[in-house]
Design an enzyme around this catalytic site. Sequence first.
Site, PDB file in Angstrom:
ATOM      1  N   ASP A  33       1.054  -1.876  -2.688  1.00 49.97           N
ATOM      2  CA  ASP A  33       2.402  -1.469  -3.104  1.00 49.97           C
ATOM      3  C   ASP A  33       2.242  -0.677  -4.402  1.00 49.97           C
ATOM      4  O   ASP A  33       1.693  -1.184  -5.383  1.00 49.97           O
ATOM      5  CB  ASP A  33       3.239  -2.741  -3.317  1.00 49.97           C
ATOM      6  N   ASP A 133       6.020   3.719  -0.191  1.00 52.16           N
ATOM      7  CA  ASP A 133       4.991   3.357  -1.169  1.00 52.16           C
ATOM      8  C   ASP A 133       4.285   2.056  -0.844  1.00 52.16           C
ATOM      9  O   ASP A 133       3.700   1.443  -1.727  1.00 52.16           O
ATOM     10  CB  ASP A 133       5.586   3.310  -2.585  1.00 52.16           C
ATOM     11  N   GLU A 134       4.337   1.617   0.412  1.00 50.01           N
ATOM     12  CA  GLU A 134       3.618   0.388   0.726  1.00 50.01           C
ATOM     13  C   GLU A 134       3.048   0.386   2.131  1.00 50.01           C
ATOM     14  O   GLU A 134       3.530   1.103   3.007  1.00 50.01           O
ATOM     15  CB  GLU A 134       4.505  -0.830   0.502  1.00 50.01           C
TER      16      GLU A 134
HETATM   17  P1  TTP Z   1       9.866  -0.632  -4.419  1.00 50.93           P
HETATM   18  O1  TTP Z   1       8.433  -0.773  -4.030  1.00 50.93           O
HETATM   19  O2  TTP Z   1      10.812  -1.699  -4.013  1.00 50.93           O
HETATM   20  O3  TTP Z   1      10.015  -0.491  -6.002  1.00 50.93           O
HETATM   21  P2  TTP Z   1       9.147   0.298  -7.064  1.00 50.93           P
HETATM   22  O4  TTP Z   1       7.941   0.919  -6.474  1.00 50.93           O
HETATM   23  O5  TTP Z   1      10.058   1.231  -7.782  1.00 50.93           O
HETATM   24  O6  TTP Z   1       8.760  -0.840  -8.075  1.00 50.93           O
HETATM   25  P3  TTP Z   1       7.661  -2.003  -7.988  1.00 50.93           P
HETATM   26  O7  TTP Z   1       6.699  -1.724  -9.102  1.00 50.93           O
HETATM   27  O8  TTP Z   1       8.454  -3.241  -8.214  1.00 50.93           O
HETATM   28  O9  TTP Z   1       7.043  -1.922  -6.634  1.00 50.93           O
HETATM   29  O10 TTP Z   1      10.452   0.725  -3.861  1.00 50.93           O
HETATM   30  C1  TTP Z   1       9.670   1.901  -3.691  1.00 50.93           C
HETATM   31  C2  TTP Z   1      10.479   3.147  -4.018  1.00 50.93           C
HETATM   32  O11 TTP Z   1      11.628   3.198  -3.171  1.00 50.93           O
HETATM   33  C3  TTP Z   1      11.025   3.161  -5.425  1.00 50.93           C
HETATM   34  O12 TTP Z   1      10.125   3.725  -6.350  1.00 50.93           O
HETATM   35  C4  TTP Z   1      12.287   3.948  -5.291  1.00 50.93           C
HETATM   36  C5  TTP Z   1      12.742   3.706  -3.884  1.00 50.93           C
HETATM   37  N1  TTP Z   1      13.873   2.762  -3.887  1.00 50.93           N
HETATM   38  C6  TTP Z   1      15.162   3.288  -3.850  1.00 50.93           C
HETATM   39  O13 TTP Z   1      15.341   4.495  -3.811  1.00 50.93           O
HETATM   40  N2  TTP Z   1      16.216   2.401  -3.870  1.00 50.93           N
HETATM   41  C7  TTP Z   1      16.054   1.045  -3.926  1.00 50.93           C
HETATM   42  O14 TTP Z   1      17.043   0.293  -3.948  1.00 50.93           O
HETATM   43  C8  TTP Z   1      14.697   0.516  -3.956  1.00 50.93           C
HETATM   44  C9  TTP Z   1      14.460  -0.970  -4.022  1.00 50.93           C
HETATM   45  C10 TTP Z   1      13.666   1.419  -3.928  1.00 50.93           C
HETATM   46 CA    CA Z   2       6.490  -0.269  -5.192  1.00 54.63          CA
END
Ligand code: TTP
Ligand code: CA
Length: 390
Positions: A33, A133-134
């Site tokens: 992730d 992103d995962e």
């Molecule tokens: P996530 O992996 O949930 O969050 P993140 O990568 O920003 O943070 P973390 O370090 O906790 O993993 O989401 C991946 C991407 O998806 C995030 O960068 C932006 C997008 N996203 C949105 O656009 N809206 C949302 O509500 C969420 C949760 C994510």
């Molecule tokens: Ca993430």
Amino acid sequence: MDEIQDNTRRRQNPLNRGAGGTAFLSRVIGHIDLDYFYAQVEEVEKPSLKGRPVIVCVFSGRTEDSGVVSTANYEARAFGVHSGMPIAQAKKNLEGRNPEVIRMDHEKYEVISGRIMDDLGSMVDALEPTGIDEAFFDITDSTGGDYGKARRSAESIKQAIIQNEHLTCSIGVGRSKVVAKLGSDMAKPGGLMVVSPEATEPFLAPLDASRLYGIGPKTTSVLGEMGIRTVGELARADPSELESRFGRKFGGYLLAAATGSDADPVVVGLEPTQFSRIVTLRRDTRDAKEVAEQLSEGMQYIYGKLLQSGKSFRTITAIGILTDLSTKTRSKTFETAVSDVSLIRGTVPALFYELGRTVGREFRRAGVRVSGLEDVKDQTSLSEFIRQAR
Ligand code: TTP
Ligand code: CA
């Protein structure tokens, strides 16, 4: 596939049998992730942002600040900012903290995500992207089930992403998808958590059941009624009661998840949505001919992928990555889907010529992507068509 018996758990329950009804198998599953993905991409593109609160936003356009935060870096999260928060609220939380407010650029994150997934695909036995992103991955074969090797593999994956993209990620490794996902959550930001088969149950037992993948507020509340709060308690629950409360399938999953023996495999994406190839250029340049030459093999690779999957494409994109790692693209979309290699070879230099001209800077890496994939049914390729017409 090598299947290694995990002798630490022999107790069977009827809902959760390993393959062949024997002991549980030690697969080596990972979950990766990327950290605060959109915001981190923006930091990489503009290093002066580092250390400052950054929020990436989707503006709805109604008023200047209407819209929501897509994601925020950790500096902004420290002030309670999170995904989905109204922009106005986030700005209020960050008042006097010099925040950077950035408009979301989905295309840019897609390109970077595609590159990372391509890189990852070449480093693991099987890759299942589950979001921009995962991804889950399986490295059972390449590690022979050895968790020491698995740790080293995960470390090289982290290193490769830092080297290629300057981005950090979090990785969890364990014997099931549930364990791997928990591991990556706990490792955030930037960490690696490897849960060996022997350590799985003690690792899981004290956690809140609500942390398990697939357990939402509703399930948590039903579990609460049953007196189950932790994963350990869930693992010891009466299988028939779980089955009657949640149904056979989900009841079985809950029990399996609680023991880290959920058997769901890592499934390689069946339906590709794009094919791409990116290379690091031998020297920084924006000479379209030079760039296209170095992408020659990449174009052949993409053509091979199209043939292999029986796909044609609508859009072709030239991707240029500058020395500051910012990404610039130029696309051409055809009216009907095409699948001809000569069309790829003919279009790419022209796109790079345009891209180089508009950007006016040199590329460090360059790539080609085809997207808008459609099944080639009875459709003949352009060269086939021309040959037949002669
Ligand atoms: P996530 O992996 O949930 O969050 P993140 O990568 O920003 O943070 P973390 O370090 O906790 O993993 O989401 C991946 C991407 O998806 C995030 O960068 C932006 C997008 N996203 C949105 O656009 N809206 C949302 O509500 C969420 C949760 C994510
Ligand atoms: Ca993430």
